[in-house]
Scaffold this motif. Structure first.
Motif, PDB file in Angstrom:
ATOM      1  N   GLY A 359       0.794  -1.220   0.000  1.00 48.56           N
ATOM      2  CA  GLY A 359       0.000   0.000   0.000  1.00 48.56           C
ATOM      3  C   GLY A 359       0.826   1.268   0.000  1.00 48.56           C
ATOM      4  O   GLY A 359       1.301   1.727   1.042  1.00 48.56           O
ATOM      5  N   ASP A 360       1.037   1.840  -1.156  1.00 44.37           N
ATOM      6  CA  ASP A 360       1.707   3.135  -1.293  1.00 44.37           C
ATOM      7  C   ASP A 360       1.219   3.759  -2.593  1.00 44.37           C
ATOM      8  O   ASP A 360       1.385   3.176  -3.672  1.00 44.37           O
ATOM      9  N   ALA A 361       0.624   4.942  -2.489  1.00 48.56           N
ATOM     10  CA  ALA A 361       0.004   5.559  -3.668  1.00 48.56           C
ATOM     11  C   ALA A 361       1.037   5.884  -4.749  1.00 48.56           C
ATOM     12  O   ALA A 361       0.792   5.667  -5.939  1.00 48.56           O
ATOM     13  N   GLY A 362       2.208   6.390  -4.350  1.00 53.74           N
ATOM     14  CA  GLY A 362       3.228   6.734  -5.332  1.00 53.74           C
ATOM     15  C   GLY A 362       3.808   5.515  -6.014  1.00 53.74           C
ATOM     16  O   GLY A 362       3.931   5.461  -7.242  1.00 53.74           O
ATOM     17  N   GLN A 363       4.174   4.509  -5.206  1.00 47.37           N
ATOM     18  CA  GLN A 363       4.740   3.284  -5.770  1.00 47.37           C
ATOM     19  C   GLN A 363       3.700   2.528  -6.602  1.00 47.37           C
ATOM     20  O   GLN A 363       4.037   1.899  -7.606  1.00 47.37           O
ATOM     21  N   GLY A 406      -2.233   6.645   3.711  1.00 41.30           N
ATOM     22  CA  GLY A 406      -1.610   7.968   3.699  1.00 41.30           C
ATOM     23  C   GLY A 406      -0.178   7.983   3.236  1.00 41.30           C
ATOM     24  O   GLY A 406       0.569   8.921   3.546  1.00 41.30           O
ATOM     25  N   GLU A 407       0.267   6.977   2.485  1.00 42.10           N
ATOM     26  CA  GLU A 407       1.658   6.905   2.027  1.00 42.10           C
ATOM     27  C   GLU A 407       1.763   7.267   0.549  1.00 42.10           C
ATOM     28  O   GLU A 407       0.986   6.787  -0.272  1.00 42.10           O
ATOM     29  N   PHE A 408       2.759   8.107   0.243  1.00 38.82           N
ATOM     30  CA  PHE A 408       3.052   8.479  -1.137  1.00 38.82           C
ATOM     31  C   PHE A 408       4.567   8.519  -1.286  1.00 38.82           C
ATOM     32  O   PHE A 408       5.215   9.432  -0.803  1.00 38.82           O
ATOM     33  N   PHE A 409       5.118   7.494  -1.936  1.00 36.91           N
ATOM     34  CA  PHE A 409       6.567   7.336  -2.028  1.00 36.91           C
ATOM     35  C   PHE A 409       7.216   7.416  -0.646  1.00 36.91           C
ATOM     36  O   PHE A 409       8.180   8.145  -0.420  1.00 36.91           O
ATOM     37  N   ALA A 410       6.642   6.657   0.292  1.00 38.61           N
ATOM     38  CA  ALA A 410       7.148   6.542   1.667  1.00 38.61           C
ATOM     39  C   ALA A 410       7.060   7.858   2.439  1.00 38.61           C
ATOM     40  O   ALA A 410       7.668   7.989   3.505  1.00 38.61           O
ATOM     41  N   ASN A 411       6.298   8.814   1.946  1.00 40.00           N
ATOM     42  CA  ASN A 411       6.112  10.087   2.637  1.00 40.00           C
ATOM     43  C   ASN A 411       4.710  10.126   3.233  1.00 40.00           C
ATOM     44  O   ASN A 411       3.725   9.882   2.529  1.00 40.00           O
ATOM     45  N   GLY A 412       4.631  10.440   4.529  1.00 38.82           N
ATOM     46  CA  GLY A 412       3.338  10.426   5.204  1.00 38.82           C
ATOM     47  C   GLY A 412       2.654  11.766   5.274  1.00 38.82           C
ATOM     48  O   GLY A 412       1.602  11.884   5.930  1.00 38.82           O
ATOM     49  N   GLU A 413       3.207  12.807   4.656  1.00 41.28           N
ATOM     50  CA  GLU A 413       2.632  14.147   4.774  1.00 41.28           C
ATOM     51  C   GLU A 413       1.894  14.604   3.521  1.00 41.28           C
ATOM     52  O   GLU A 413       0.954  15.387   3.611  1.00 41.28           O
ATOM     53  N   ILE A 414       2.338  14.139   2.359  1.00 39.35           N
ATOM     54  CA  ILE A 414       1.778  14.647   1.100  1.00 39.35           C
ATOM     55  C   ILE A 414       0.275  14.404   1.008  1.00 39.35           C
ATOM     56  O   ILE A 414      -0.483  15.270   0.546  1.00 39.35           O
ATOM     57  N   LEU A 415      -0.192  13.250   1.449  1.00 38.83           N
ATOM     58  CA  LEU A 415      -1.613  12.904   1.324  1.00 38.83           C
ATOM     59  C   LEU A 415      -2.443  13.305   2.535  1.00 38.83           C
ATOM     60  O   LEU A 415      -3.642  12.994   2.583  1.00 38.83           O
ATOM     61  N   ARG A 416      -1.842  13.964   3.506  1.00 39.28           N
ATOM     62  CA  ARG A 416      -2.601  14.328   4.714  1.00 39.28           C
ATOM     63  C   ARG A 416      -3.808  15.220   4.431  1.00 39.28           C
ATOM     64  O   ARG A 416      -4.888  15.001   4.988  1.00 39.28           O
ATOM     65  N   PRO A 417      -3.666  16.251   3.570  1.00 36.86           N
ATOM     66  CA  PRO A 417      -4.869  17.070   3.281  1.00 36.86           C
ATOM     67  C   PRO A 417      -6.019  16.231   2.720  1.00 36.86           C
ATOM     68  O   PRO A 417      -7.179  16.437   3.101  1.00 36.86           O
ATOM     69  N   LEU A 418      -5.718  15.305   1.829  1.00 38.51           N
ATOM     70  CA  LEU A 418      -6.764  14.450   1.266  1.00 38.51           C
ATOM     71  C   LEU A 418      -7.369  13.561   2.332  1.00 38.51           C
ATOM     72  O   LEU A 418      -8.605  13.400   2.404  1.00 38.51           O
ATOM     73  N   SER A 419      -6.515  12.975   3.205  1.00 38.99           N
ATOM     74  CA  SER A 419      -7.011  12.100   4.269  1.00 38.99           C
ATOM     75  C   SER A 419      -7.899  12.871   5.239  1.00 38.99           C
ATOM     76  O   SER A 419      -8.966  12.384   5.656  1.00 38.99           O
ATOM     77  N   ARG A 420      -7.483  14.072   5.599  1.00 41.26           N
ATOM     78  CA  ARG A 420      -8.271  14.883   6.537  1.00 41.26           C
ATOM     79  C   ARG A 420      -9.598  15.297   5.909  1.00 41.26           C
ATOM     80  O   ARG A 420     -10.623  15.363   6.596  1.00 41.26           O
ATOM     81  N   PHE A 421      -9.581  15.553   4.609  1.00 42.49           N
ATOM     82  CA  PHE A 421     -10.830  15.916   3.933  1.00 42.49           C
ATOM     83  C   PHE A 421     -11.808  14.731   3.931  1.00 42.49           C
ATOM     84  O   PHE A 421     -12.991  14.889   4.251  1.00 42.49           O
TER      85      PHE A 421
END
Length: 658
Positions: A359-363, A406-421
């Motif tokens: 589970g990783d959106a970027g990968q 909430g993972e995007f290329f092992a980064n947990g911050e990029i998708l936070r706005p989408l997750s919070r929405f």
């Protein structure tokens, strides 16, 4: 649930004048499988021999090989035969001239090199050789051995190059050192050259003449090579055409030679999907003006099938999406004819399990983009292009799971706005829709256990699907005993389902076990344990206890142990899905920490390299684990016996002829 494609056995009686056209039609159709192993019996033919000669022409002209047909080809005709023989003769002549020119250049070059080697010898050789205190040796050695020889001879022996390279040398030494020199020369493969006693070197006019001859030979060879390249360019289309028609002709002739025949008629028998019957008969009738006799039979009407000596070939008819997943089925084994086609289930389960574990959106987008590029034929990955839809499917599922975690290329911050929405639409906004990393929060441990429970639930669904497929298959094959009893029969399935429901009721609904529970569990377990005797009763076979009552009891005890261990392992095995999902999240967390701890440019490199390693290595590991779960937990439920894969006769470029 769809089943394997319905098949028919066809018998064709074809006149001699029609057989080649009929075989060409079958090869183009690509859906007719000979009943006998005709393809293995295919014989060599004049057409195949001519194809091989044309292949030699292609190699001689240095023309790129074909990998498939590039035109709508036909059987070779008389004009093709004339063109082929003419082309072969012209290329043979050209090739012979080129070989002769190469030999001439080699001869002149060697003569010129020899002349240069002795060009600086200005006194008669006899005068040098007659020196009583000096031993001379003139000859050839491998050029790469010169330095080795020079080191070995040392200061006692003089070593001189004759000419511009080290292939010809002269050795001079005192007579007392000649045995030492000869021994060292022998080690490097020295070959002595016979020198005339009055030889004084090569006159300058002779050297010049040899040089001119060499230049002339080089120009002659270059001219022939230019002629060959021009010939290849102007005749390439004709060569390709002839290669293709004789590839077809060679395959047709090879198969024809292996068929049953009389002086006038050929007999063909083979399997064809039932949906092709009407079109097939219409085409054959039109092609042969109604001269071909055709009979078709149901599989049950074929004596060899009824006796069990022949299995009906299994054909799975799918669209482009499911076709990508077929190889997973046939790599394990072919389903039996008339049973459920498991490909749709494999496609769903493979895509779902891969997405959960990776589970990783970027990968996931990387896999998706690779799949799209392979579909568009923009990139090639060594034959993996045929799995382009699988790449797209796992890319989509991994991307969806990555959005949830909430993972995007092992980064947990990029998708936070989408997750919070998204989470805000259903209550309190959160940084991740489905947090995977454990934390000090007590609810984190609870979430982790719930996730592992979810993966076990997915495993229960996969196991249940396999059991249902097997039960339906056995009923379809009229094997009532196997359908009703046994570990993967109805009794085993009911035992498995009831025990799971029983455990869940106790764990979550405070259910108190009662007599009915134990009766159902005991009855289904006993029927499963004594499956063999019960099968013999249902199938009206005698004796019921084939090896005696005692052997049946021992077998039942072993079966009970097998039932408990297999169902437990089949269920617990799916915990690995959750474990790999957690491991993937941990790897992503490690990469993120390394990126944060590394300066800007270095952090970018760490991010790229880390994600590349995860995509390649973990992607392969997850793929292997998903395939393993499919094979051992799903296929094992109904693949108790394998069928015969449909392998139709198809004309492909170069087949049989190479």
């Amino acid at each position: 649930m769809s089943k394997t494609t319905t098949m028919r056995l066809l018998e064709l009686m074809v006149y001699k004048e029609d057989i080649q056209n009929v075989l060409a039609y079958l090869g183009k159709l690509g859906e007719f499988q000979f009943q006998d192993d005709v393809m293995q019996k295919a014989v060599s033919s004049a057409e195949q021999e001519l194809f091989n000669r044309l292949e030699n022409v292609r190699v001689a002209l240095d023309v790129q090989d074909l990998t498939s047909f590039i035109e709508d080809v036909h059987l070779p005709d008389e004009q093709d035969a004339k063109d082929a023989e003419k082309l072969i003769a012209m290329v043979d002549s050209l090739h012979e001239r080129e070989l002769h020119a190469q030999d001439e250049l080699k001869r002149v070059t060697e003569a010129h090199t020899e002349a240069l080697a002795f060009g600086n010898l200005q006194v008669p050789y006899s005068q040098l050789e007659s020196l009583s205190f000096l031993t001379l040796r003139i000859g050839k050695i491998p050029p790469e051995k010169f330095e080795e020889l020079k080191f070995a001879l040392g200061q006692r022996v003089v070593l001189v190059k004759l000419g511009n390279d080290a292939s010809r040398v002269m050795v001079a030494c005192p007579n007392k050192a000649r045995f030492f020199a000869d021994a060292e020369l022998k080690k490097v493969g020295f070959v002595e050259i016979e020198i005339s006693k009055d030889f004084k070197g090569i006159p300058e006019d002779v050297l010049e003449k040899l040089s001119l001859e060499k230049e002339s030979a080089e120009k002659a060879l270059a001219g022939i090579q230019d002629e060959r390249r021009n010939f290849a360019e102007t005749h390439k289309d004709m060569l390709y055409h002839l290669l293709q028609v004789y590839s077809v002709g060679g395959q047709i002739a090879g198969v024809k030679g292996a068929l049953e025949s009389t002086d006038y008629v050929y007999r063909l028998t083979g399997w064809l999907p039932a949906y092709r019957i009407k079109e097939f008969i219409r085409d054959i009738d039109k092609m042969t003006a109604g001269r071909t006799g055709i009979r078709n039979f149901l599989p049950t009407e074929v004596p060899s099938v009824a006796s069990g000596s022949e299995k009906v070939p299994v054909h799975l008819k799918h669209g482009k999406i499911l076709q990508n997943f077929e190889r997973m089925i046939f790599s394990y084994g072919s389903p039996l004819y008339g049973t459920i086609d498991p490909t749709p289930f494999v496609a769903i389960f493979f895509t779902l399990l891969f997405g959960i574990m990776f589970g990783d959106a970027g990968q996931g987008l990387v896999f998706l983009i690779i799949g799209i590029l392979m579909t568009k034929k923009i990139i090639k990955l060594g034959g993996w292009e045929k799995f382009n839809i699988i790449f797209i499917a796992i890319g989509i599922s991994s991307t969806i799971m990555g959005i949830l975690t909430g993972e995007f290329f092992a980064n947990g911050e990029i998708l936070r706005p989408l997750s919070r929405f998204i989470t805000g639409l259903f209550g309190t906004p959160r940084d991740e829709i489905l947090p995977m990393m454990p934390s000090s929060d007590p609810s984190s441990i609870k979430r982790m256990f719930l996730f592992f429970g979810f993966t076990v639930g997915v495993g229960f669904i996969i196991n249940t699907t396999g059991l249902i497929v097997n039960i339906v298959n056995q009923f379809s094959l009229k094997r009532m005993g196997r359908a009703l009893f046994g570990k993967t029969g109805l009794s085993g399935a009911i035992f498995f389902w009831y025990v799971i429901a029983f455990a869940l009721r106790i764990a979550f609904f405070h259910h108190v076990p009662n007599v009915i529970d134990w009766i159902i569990i005991a009855a289904t377990l006993l029927m499963t344990a004594f499956c063999e005797p019960l099968e013999r009763v249902v199938e009206h076979e005698n004796p019921v206890f084939e090896n005696g009552v005692f052997a049946a009891v021992i077998g039942a005890l072993v079966e009970v142990i097998e039932v408990f261990s297999s169902y437990l392992s089949n269920t617990v095995s799916f915990l690995r899905v959750g474990a790999f999902a957690l491991a993937h999240a941990v790897l992503g967390y490690i990469i993120e920490m390394l990126v944060e701890a590394t300066p800007s440019v270095g952090g970018l490199l760490v991010c790229i390299i880390g994600n590349a390693i995860v995509v390649v290595l973990e992607g392969m590991i997850v793929c292997i684990q998903v395939v393993r779960l499919q094979y051992y937990e799903f296929f094992s439920k109904f693949f108790t016996e394998t069928g015969r894969e449909f392998s139709p006769f198809s004309i492909t470029y170069g087949a049989l002829a190479k």
